[in-house]
Scaffold this active site. Structure first.
Site, PDB file in Angstrom:
ATOM      1  N   ALA A 141       0.855  -1.190   0.000  1.00 46.64           N
ATOM      2  CA  ALA A 141       0.000   0.000   0.000  1.00 46.64           C
ATOM      3  C   ALA A 141       0.886   1.233   0.000  1.00 46.64           C
ATOM      4  O   ALA A 141       2.071   1.153   0.316  1.00 46.64           O
ATOM      5  CB  ALA A 141      -0.877   0.030   1.260  1.00 46.64           C
ATOM      6  N   TYR A 145      -6.738   8.049   2.024  1.00 44.57           N
ATOM      7  CA  TYR A 145      -6.141   6.806   2.528  1.00 44.57           C
ATOM      8  C   TYR A 145      -7.182   5.982   3.294  1.00 44.57           C
ATOM      9  O   TYR A 145      -7.369   4.787   3.059  1.00 44.57           O
ATOM     10  CB  TYR A 145      -4.958   7.151   3.443  1.00 44.57           C
ATOM     11  CG  TYR A 145      -4.338   5.965   4.128  1.00 44.57           C
ATOM     12  CD1 TYR A 145      -3.396   5.178   3.480  1.00 44.57           C
ATOM     13  CD2 TYR A 145      -4.684   5.627   5.441  1.00 44.57           C
ATOM     14  CE1 TYR A 145      -2.827   4.076   4.107  1.00 44.57           C
ATOM     15  CE2 TYR A 145      -4.114   4.536   6.076  1.00 44.57           C
ATOM     16  CZ  TYR A 145      -3.191   3.769   5.406  1.00 44.57           C
ATOM     17  OH  TYR A 145      -2.640   2.686   6.038  1.00 44.57           O
ATOM     18  N   ARG A 193      -1.421   6.661  21.643  1.00 45.87           N
ATOM     19  CA  ARG A 193      -1.607   5.685  20.568  1.00 45.87           C
ATOM     20  C   ARG A 193      -1.479   4.282  21.135  1.00 45.87           C
ATOM     21  O   ARG A 193      -0.879   4.072  22.182  1.00 45.87           O
ATOM     22  CB  ARG A 193      -0.520   5.862  19.484  1.00 45.87           C
ATOM     23  CG  ARG A 193      -0.573   7.197  18.726  1.00 45.87           C
ATOM     24  CD  ARG A 193      -1.800   7.295  17.845  1.00 45.87           C
ATOM     25  NE  ARG A 193      -1.796   8.490  17.011  1.00 45.87           N
ATOM     26  CZ  ARG A 193      -2.276   9.676  17.359  1.00 45.87           C
ATOM     27  NH1 ARG A 193      -2.808   9.859  18.554  1.00 45.87           N
ATOM     28  NH2 ARG A 193      -2.248  10.687  16.507  1.00 45.87           N
ATOM     29  N   ARG A 208      -0.328  18.648  14.593  1.00 45.30           N
ATOM     30  CA  ARG A 208      -0.595  18.508  13.160  1.00 45.30           C
ATOM     31  C   ARG A 208      -2.084  18.642  12.892  1.00 45.30           C
ATOM     32  O   ARG A 208      -2.904  18.148  13.678  1.00 45.30           O
ATOM     33  CB  ARG A 208      -0.186  17.111  12.693  1.00 45.30           C
ATOM     34  CG  ARG A 208       1.276  16.969  12.411  1.00 45.30           C
ATOM     35  CD  ARG A 208       1.521  15.537  11.965  1.00 45.30           C
ATOM     36  NE  ARG A 208       2.914  15.324  11.640  1.00 45.30           N
ATOM     37  CZ  ARG A 208       3.462  14.136  11.479  1.00 45.30           C
ATOM     38  NH1 ARG A 208       2.731  13.036  11.613  1.00 45.30           N
ATOM     39  NH2 ARG A 208       4.719  14.008  11.156  1.00 45.30           N
ATOM     40  N   GLY A 259      -5.580  17.853  11.976  1.00 43.81           N
ATOM     41  CA  GLY A 259      -6.323  16.578  11.911  1.00 43.81           C
ATOM     42  C   GLY A 259      -5.756  15.492  12.808  1.00 43.81           C
ATOM     43  O   GLY A 259      -6.241  14.360  12.783  1.00 43.81           O
TER      44      GLY A 259
HETATM   45  C1  UD2 Z   1      -1.198   6.488  12.156  1.00 43.45           C
HETATM   46  C2  UD2 Z   1      -0.661   5.873  10.882  1.00 43.45           C
HETATM   47  C3  UD2 Z   1      -1.345   6.483   9.697  1.00 43.45           C
HETATM   48  C4  UD2 Z   1      -2.851   6.407   9.849  1.00 43.45           C
HETATM   49  C5  UD2 Z   1      -3.261   7.049  11.169  1.00 43.45           C
HETATM   50  C6  UD2 Z   1      -4.739   6.888  11.412  1.00 43.45           C
HETATM   51  C7  UD2 Z   1       1.646   5.230  11.227  1.00 43.45           C
HETATM   52  C8  UD2 Z   1       3.064   5.570  10.938  1.00 43.45           C
HETATM   53  N1  UD2 Z   1       0.743   6.110  10.762  1.00 43.45           N
HETATM   54  O1  UD2 Z   1      -0.864   7.848  12.227  1.00 43.45           O
HETATM   55  O2  UD2 Z   1      -0.940   5.789   8.545  1.00 43.45           O
HETATM   56  O3  UD2 Z   1      -3.251   5.060   9.784  1.00 43.45           O
HETATM   57  O4  UD2 Z   1      -2.592   6.404  12.238  1.00 43.45           O
HETATM   58  O5  UD2 Z   1      -5.112   7.503  12.579  1.00 43.45           O
HETATM   59  O6  UD2 Z   1       1.331   4.196  11.786  1.00 43.45           O
HETATM   60  N2  UD2 Z   1       4.550  12.926  15.824  1.00 43.45           N
HETATM   61  C9  UD2 Z   1       5.417  13.852  16.379  1.00 43.45           C
HETATM   62  N3  UD2 Z   1       6.618  14.045  15.764  1.00 43.45           N
HETATM   63  C10 UD2 Z   1       7.006  13.356  14.643  1.00 43.45           C
HETATM   64  C11 UD2 Z   1       6.099  12.402  14.106  1.00 43.45           C
HETATM   65  C12 UD2 Z   1       4.885  12.217  14.721  1.00 43.45           C
HETATM   66  O7  UD2 Z   1       5.108  14.495  17.383  1.00 43.45           O
HETATM   67  O8  UD2 Z   1       8.120  13.584  14.138  1.00 43.45           O
HETATM   68  C13 UD2 Z   1       3.254  12.708  16.486  1.00 43.45           C
HETATM   69  C14 UD2 Z   1       2.077  12.848  15.562  1.00 43.45           C
HETATM   70  O9  UD2 Z   1       1.671  14.173  15.414  1.00 43.45           O
HETATM   71  C15 UD2 Z   1       1.049  11.973  16.261  1.00 43.45           C
HETATM   72  C16 UD2 Z   1       1.893  10.879  16.932  1.00 43.45           C
HETATM   73  O10 UD2 Z   1       3.207  11.372  16.953  1.00 43.45           O
HETATM   74  O11 UD2 Z   1       0.372  12.691  17.255  1.00 43.45           O
HETATM   75  C17 UD2 Z   1       1.887   9.584  16.172  1.00 43.45           C
HETATM   76  O12 UD2 Z   1       2.231   9.851  14.830  1.00 43.45           O
HETATM   77  P1  UD2 Z   1       2.393   8.721  13.715  1.00 43.45           P
HETATM   78  O13 UD2 Z   1       2.596   9.417  12.426  1.00 43.45           O
HETATM   79  O14 UD2 Z   1       3.406   7.733  14.139  1.00 43.45           O
HETATM   80  O15 UD2 Z   1       1.026   7.935  13.767  1.00 43.45           O
HETATM   81  P2  UD2 Z   1      -0.504   8.427  13.614  1.00 43.45           P
HETATM   82  O16 UD2 Z   1      -1.243   7.708  14.697  1.00 43.45           O
HETATM   83  O17 UD2 Z   1      -0.639   9.885  13.576  1.00 43.45           O
END
Ligand code: UD2
Length: 318
Positions: free
Chosen positions: A77, A145, A218, A277, A279
């Site tokens: 994907a 997505y 998470r 970020r 959303g």
């Molecule tokens: C996850 C999935 C995404 C989608 C989403 C649905 C991953 C990598 N991504 O996004 O594909 O399915 O869930 O809800 O599994 N963050 C920081 N600094 C950084 C990167 C991230 O603070 O450099 C924060 C980000 O803003 C978020 C958290 O860390 O609050 C988790 O971020 P992520 O991108 O690992 O995963 P997520 O849950 O946003």
């Protein structure tokens, strides 16, 4: 020896699955190497690697015509939500159209198939507030997505119900572990953090950008537990035509996560705080009771999984 097809087989989760299966089975791994890497795969006579895209219908047709598979794990994907927002038509071709074609080809050519497992995402729940997320919770996909994942899920299950293609769906929460690509700002947060820690260990400057206040949580699940769950789902007749959350059933905040890693490594992570970020979801964790009912027991708390991941990275850099 069973025959497996793993699409996205050189990617993060796909390569972990392929390497595990190849200990005792024959695995065809298809990957276009857009995110995956050849080095992710063990050198094993049991792995047959095909470089190609799942959107290449003639490639996939030939493959499914020529070979007989016992199990198909569809993991290929475009995993980046941000990419899907930037380029919805292209991501739709990969995340939806290719799944649809693969289902048709499976229906036509794979008469011996025991299971087709489709990997979906917790993204399908969107910003609906109920916690923990249950499979029957309100679905509110908010991005191309998430909409593609949900639509593909529905088709996957429909092929079981109407055409007797044996299918199941899993919804991944936040998977982490060895071989996760950290090259994009939208890579999993843990892989990004680990890259910072790696620089700090080498006495280089590094800062982690934390979007928001760090209280967002998470359900972080170690890739070993994901493999365990995928195999359980594939091997159980009760899971036919059904959908399963895949997490560990616990929420961990980013600040807790950082503390866990700092304790394991004995290094402090310099943090720069930025605006959340757009959303971004505040809290997310899975109700995993459905998966537990078929025998799933996540073996790794976040601390245990992180310890293993760190050990793996340390060996890699030795
Ligand atoms: C996850 C999935 C995404 C989608 C989403 C649905 C991953 C990598 N991504 O996004 O594909 O399915 O869930 O809800 O599994 N963050 C920081 N600094 C950084 C990167 C991230 O603070 O450099 C924060 C980000 O803003 C978020 C958290 O860390 O609050 C988790 O971020 P992520 O991108 O690992 O995963 P997520 O849950 O946003």
């Amino acid at each position: 020896m069973a025959n497996y097809l793993v699409t996205g087989g050189a990617g993060f989760i796909g390569s972990n699955l392929t390497n595990f299966l190849a200990k005792e089975n024959h695995v065809v791994a298809v990957d276009d190497l857009s995110m995956g890497k050849m080095e992710n795969l063990d050198s094993s006579a049991n792995i047959e690697f095909i470089k190609g895209s799942i959107t290449d219908v003639s490639l996939m047709r030939n493959l499914l015509k020529e070979k007989e598979f016992d199990y198909i794990f569809h993991l290929a994907a475009i995993a980046s939500v941000a990419d899907s927002v930037e380029n919805p038509i292209r991501t739709h071709q990969v995340n939806f159209d290719a799944v649809f074609h693969l289902l048709e080809l499976t229906k036509k050519h794979q008469k011996m198939l025991k299971r087709f497992v489709f990997s979906s995402s917790a993204a399908v729940y969107g910003d609906e507030k109920t916690l923990p997320k249950q499979e029957e919770s309100v679905i509110r996909p908010l991005t191309p997505y998430a909409i593609d994942k949900f639509a593909a899920e529905k088709f996957v299950l429909m092929y079981n119900n109407l055409y007797e293609v044996p299918t199941s769906v899993v919804r991944f929460f936040n998977v982490y572990g060895p071989k996760q690509n950290s090259s994009s700002p939208y890579s999993g947060v843990i892989s990004i953090m680990m890259e910072c820690f790696d620089k700090l260990k080498g006495n280089l400057d590094a800062e982690f950008t934390l979007f928001g206040d760090g209280q967002q949580s998470r359900d972080f699940v170690f890739v070993e537990d994901v493999i365990q769950a995928l195999l359980l789902v594939a091997g159980n007749s009760a899971t036919l035509g059904d959908v399963y959350n895949l997490g560990i059933g616990q929420a961990t905040t980013l600040l807790e996560l950082i503390r866990i890693i700092e304790n394991h490594l004995g290094i402090k992570l310099p943090i720069i705080y930025k605006e959340a970020r757009f959303g971004d979801i505040k809290e997310s964790f899975a109700d995993i009771s459905k998966l537990q009912a078929i025998g799933y027991k996540p073996k790794n708390t976040v601390s245990e999984g992180m310890k293993k991941y760190i050990e793996y990275l340390q060996k890699e850099y030795e």
